[in-house]
Design a protein around this motif. Sequence first.
Motif, PDB file in Angstrom:
ATOM      1  N   GLU A  12       0.825  -1.204   0.000  1.00  0.00           N
ATOM      2  CA  GLU A  12       0.000   0.000   0.000  1.00  0.00           C
ATOM      3  C   GLU A  12       0.861   1.255   0.000  1.00  0.00           C
ATOM      4  O   GLU A  12       2.032   1.225   0.362  1.00  0.00           O
ATOM      5  N   ASP A  13       0.207   2.327  -0.372  1.00  0.00           N
ATOM      6  CA  ASP A  13       0.885   3.609  -0.400  1.00  0.00           C
ATOM      7  C   ASP A  13       0.729   4.271   0.976  1.00  0.00           C
ATOM      8  O   ASP A  13      -0.329   4.782   1.302  1.00  0.00           O
ATOM      9  N   VAL A  14       1.767   4.201   1.767  1.00  0.00           N
ATOM     10  CA  VAL A  14       1.717   4.752   3.125  1.00  0.00           C
ATOM     11  C   VAL A  14       2.457   6.085   3.141  1.00  0.00           C
ATOM     12  O   VAL A  14       3.606   6.162   2.730  1.00  0.00           O
ATOM     13  N   SER A  15       1.784   7.145   3.602  1.00  0.00           N
ATOM     14  CA  SER A  15       2.443   8.457   3.647  1.00  0.00           C
ATOM     15  C   SER A  15       3.167   8.674   4.961  1.00  0.00           C
ATOM     16  O   SER A  15       4.293   9.161   4.997  1.00  0.00           O
ATOM     17  N   ILE A  16       2.478   8.341   6.030  1.00  0.00           N
ATOM     18  CA  ILE A  16       3.025   8.595   7.368  1.00  0.00           C
ATOM     19  C   ILE A  16       2.764   7.386   8.254  1.00  0.00           C
ATOM     20  O   ILE A  16       1.725   6.747   8.135  1.00  0.00           O
ATOM     21  N   ILE A  17       3.699   7.108   9.135  1.00  0.00           N
ATOM     22  CA  ILE A  17       3.472   6.061  10.125  1.00  0.00           C
ATOM     23  C   ILE A  17       3.391   6.702  11.508  1.00  0.00           C
ATOM     24  O   ILE A  17       4.286   7.446  11.909  1.00  0.00           O
ATOM     25  N   LEU A  18       2.282   6.437  12.191  1.00  0.00           N
ATOM     26  CA  LEU A  18       2.191   6.801  13.597  1.00  0.00           C
ATOM     27  C   LEU A  18       2.569   5.553  14.374  1.00  0.00           C
ATOM     28  O   LEU A  18       1.886   4.546  14.299  1.00  0.00           O
ATOM     29  N   ASN A  19       3.669   5.623  15.088  1.00  0.00           N
ATOM     30  CA  ASN A  19       4.130   4.466  15.855  1.00  0.00           C
ATOM     31  C   ASN A  19       3.813   4.715  17.330  1.00  0.00           C
ATOM     32  O   ASN A  19       4.410   5.581  17.961  1.00  0.00           O
ATOM     33  N   ILE A  20       2.830   3.975  17.828  1.00  0.00           N
ATOM     34  CA  ILE A  20       2.499   4.111  19.247  1.00  0.00           C
ATOM     35  C   ILE A  20       3.431   3.228  20.067  1.00  0.00           C
ATOM     36  O   ILE A  20       3.653   2.063  19.748  1.00  0.00           O
ATOM     37  N   VAL A  21       4.021   3.854  21.078  1.00  0.00           N
ATOM     38  CA  VAL A  21       5.039   3.201  21.891  1.00  0.00           C
ATOM     39  C   VAL A  21       4.624   3.292  23.360  1.00  0.00           C
ATOM     40  O   VAL A  21       4.207   4.355  23.818  1.00  0.00           O
ATOM     41  N   ASP A  22       4.700   2.194  24.055  1.00  0.00           N
ATOM     42  CA  ASP A  22       4.384   2.166  25.482  1.00  0.00           C
ATOM     43  C   ASP A  22       5.606   2.638  26.266  1.00  0.00           C
ATOM     44  O   ASP A  22       6.624   1.946  26.321  1.00  0.00           O
ATOM     45  N   ALA A  23       5.495   3.828  26.850  1.00  0.00           N
ATOM     46  CA  ALA A  23       6.639   4.444  27.542  1.00  0.00           C
ATOM     47  C   ALA A  23       7.116   3.610  28.723  1.00  0.00           C
ATOM     48  O   ALA A  23       8.271   3.688  29.121  1.00  0.00           O
ATOM     49  N   SER A  24       6.232   2.788  29.262  1.00  0.00           N
ATOM     50  CA  SER A  24       6.614   1.985  30.426  1.00  0.00           C
ATOM     51  C   SER A  24       7.310   0.680  30.016  1.00  0.00           C
ATOM     52  O   SER A  24       7.777  -0.073  30.861  1.00  0.00           O
ATOM     53  N   GLN A  25       7.324   0.421  28.695  1.00  0.00           N
ATOM     54  CA  GLN A  25       7.960  -0.793  28.152  1.00  0.00           C
ATOM     55  C   GLN A  25       8.829  -0.405  26.958  1.00  0.00           C
ATOM     56  O   GLN A  25       8.763  -1.045  25.899  1.00  0.00           O
ATOM     57  N   LEU A  26       9.581   0.662  27.149  1.00  0.00           N
ATOM     58  CA  LEU A  26      10.282   1.264  26.016  1.00  0.00           C
ATOM     59  C   LEU A  26      11.206   0.276  25.300  1.00  0.00           C
ATOM     60  O   LEU A  26      11.224   0.200  24.075  1.00  0.00           O
ATOM     61  N   LYS A  27      11.955  -0.479  26.081  1.00  0.00           N
ATOM     62  CA  LYS A  27      12.941  -1.388  25.500  1.00  0.00           C
ATOM     63  C   LYS A  27      12.288  -2.377  24.527  1.00  0.00           C
ATOM     64  O   LYS A  27      12.750  -2.548  23.408  1.00  0.00           O
ATOM     65  N   ARG A  28      11.228  -2.988  24.972  1.00  0.00           N
ATOM     66  CA  ARG A  28      10.544  -3.965  24.130  1.00  0.00           C
ATOM     67  C   ARG A  28       9.924  -3.307  22.889  1.00  0.00           C
ATOM     68  O   ARG A  28       9.991  -3.829  21.794  1.00  0.00           O
ATOM     69  N   ASN A  29       9.338  -2.127  23.104  1.00  0.00           N
ATOM     70  CA  ASN A  29       8.645  -1.429  22.019  1.00  0.00           C
ATOM     71  C   ASN A  29       9.570  -0.895  20.933  1.00  0.00           C
ATOM     72  O   ASN A  29       9.186  -0.780  19.776  1.00  0.00           O
ATOM     73  N   LEU A  30      10.806  -0.559  21.320  1.00  0.00           N
ATOM     74  CA  LEU A  30      11.709   0.070  20.344  1.00  0.00           C
ATOM     75  C   LEU A  30      12.156  -0.882  19.237  1.00  0.00           C
ATOM     76  O   LEU A  30      12.652  -0.444  18.200  1.00  0.00           O
ATOM     77  N   TYR A  31      11.964  -2.162  19.441  1.00  0.00           N
ATOM     78  CA  TYR A  31      12.347  -3.119  18.399  1.00  0.00           C
ATOM     79  C   TYR A  31      11.536  -2.881  17.118  1.00  0.00           C
ATOM     80  O   TYR A  31      12.094  -2.757  16.026  1.00  0.00           O
ATOM     81  N   LEU A  32      10.235  -2.780  17.284  1.00  0.00           N
ATOM     82  CA  LEU A  32       9.379  -2.498  16.127  1.00  0.00           C
ATOM     83  C   LEU A  32       9.654  -1.094  15.588  1.00  0.00           C
ATOM     84  O   LEU A  32       9.708  -0.887  14.372  1.00  0.00           O
ATOM     85  N   THR A  33       9.858  -0.155  16.508  1.00  0.00           N
ATOM     86  CA  THR A  33      10.158   1.224  16.103  1.00  0.00           C
ATOM     87  C   THR A  33      11.360   1.256  15.160  1.00  0.00           C
ATOM     88  O   THR A  33      11.321   1.911  14.114  1.00  0.00           O
ATOM     89  N   LEU A  34      12.379   0.514  15.534  1.00  0.00           N
ATOM     90  CA  LEU A  34      13.583   0.476  14.710  1.00  0.00           C
ATOM     91  C   LEU A  34      13.278  -0.062  13.308  1.00  0.00           C
ATOM     92  O   LEU A  34      13.715   0.494  12.302  1.00  0.00           O
ATOM     93  N   GLN A  35      12.505  -1.115  13.241  1.00  0.00           N
ATOM     94  CA  GLN A  35      12.142  -1.680  11.940  1.00  0.00           C
ATOM     95  C   GLN A  35      11.324  -0.687  11.114  1.00  0.00           C
ATOM     96  O   GLN A  35      11.471  -0.623   9.893  1.00  0.00           O
TER      97      GLN A  35
END
Length: 268
Positions: free
Chosen positions: A75-98
Amino acid sequence: MNIALAGNPNTGKTSLFNILTDSYEYVGNWAGVTVEKKMGVLKNNLGTLVDLPGIYSLNPLSKDEGVATNYLLNEDVSIILNIVDASQLKRNLYLTLQLLEYGNPLLICLNMVDVAESLGLQINHEKLAKKLACPVIPIVARTGEGCENLINEIPDLANKKTTPFRVNYGDILEEAIEKLIDLLPSEMDLPKRWLAIQFFEGNTPVRHTLAKYIDGKELDTLYKETEAKLASKAKSLPQYIHLRRGQWIEQIIQDCVIQTKQVEKTIT
Ligand code: GDP
Ligand code: K
Ligand code: MG
């Protein structure tokens, strides 16, 4: 304009989706799976918000989990909003990085800051934004706190030229990534470095996409050769990539998070 909402499961995606969209929304299923598809009109008529299924990685373990990756591939994606759980930052940043490696304008919705605070976690969101080279907006999706700021940030993002985000994966893998990129046709729309990294991570939908352009045997050979060269460092290529990303995430946490008090029991 298509805006995709992506994040780990239970990070407040549905809560945020409901805040960001006006009443109209379309509910159906994603093709080939039983996962519900939700789309809505983003506030201020900024575009269509697509709620992607919650995942920990773009490298899918199941068909359901493949929805987000297939969306990014097709699909044609213009923007990604990445919701991240601040209390589980380490685990969440893996997807963020990808997602950062995908290279589209990305906005981090740093959710659950109330929970993080109650755990004594102080996140320097400005520093985090600098390190990740993208805006980070602290929010509490349960109450709507900060969501106004988030909406205001979106129009600017759409016009932003982003510098593709890079983690250095070491000489051997970097060389293999370059080799794979060179095999891809130049007119290809998809971010090539992202495709290459995902391929070496063992991402099946990405492999299918690459196999449209590159002979399957050639792909397999490159994969196996690279894995063999890294055998002293990790059991497999996916594991090697996981390790490198883990080091990178560890550094980010060290730089941006302070544990201000010891909390005896986690409340989430
Ligand atoms: P999803 O699984 O990612 O769609 O997450 P939901 O929106 O269903 O939220 C999961 C749970 O977290 C719900 O009980 C929400 O009320 C709660 N929640 C969402 N955002 C916040 C937040 O910022 N702070 C707190 N304390 N709870 C939240
Ligand atoms: K949930
Ligand atoms: Mg949900």
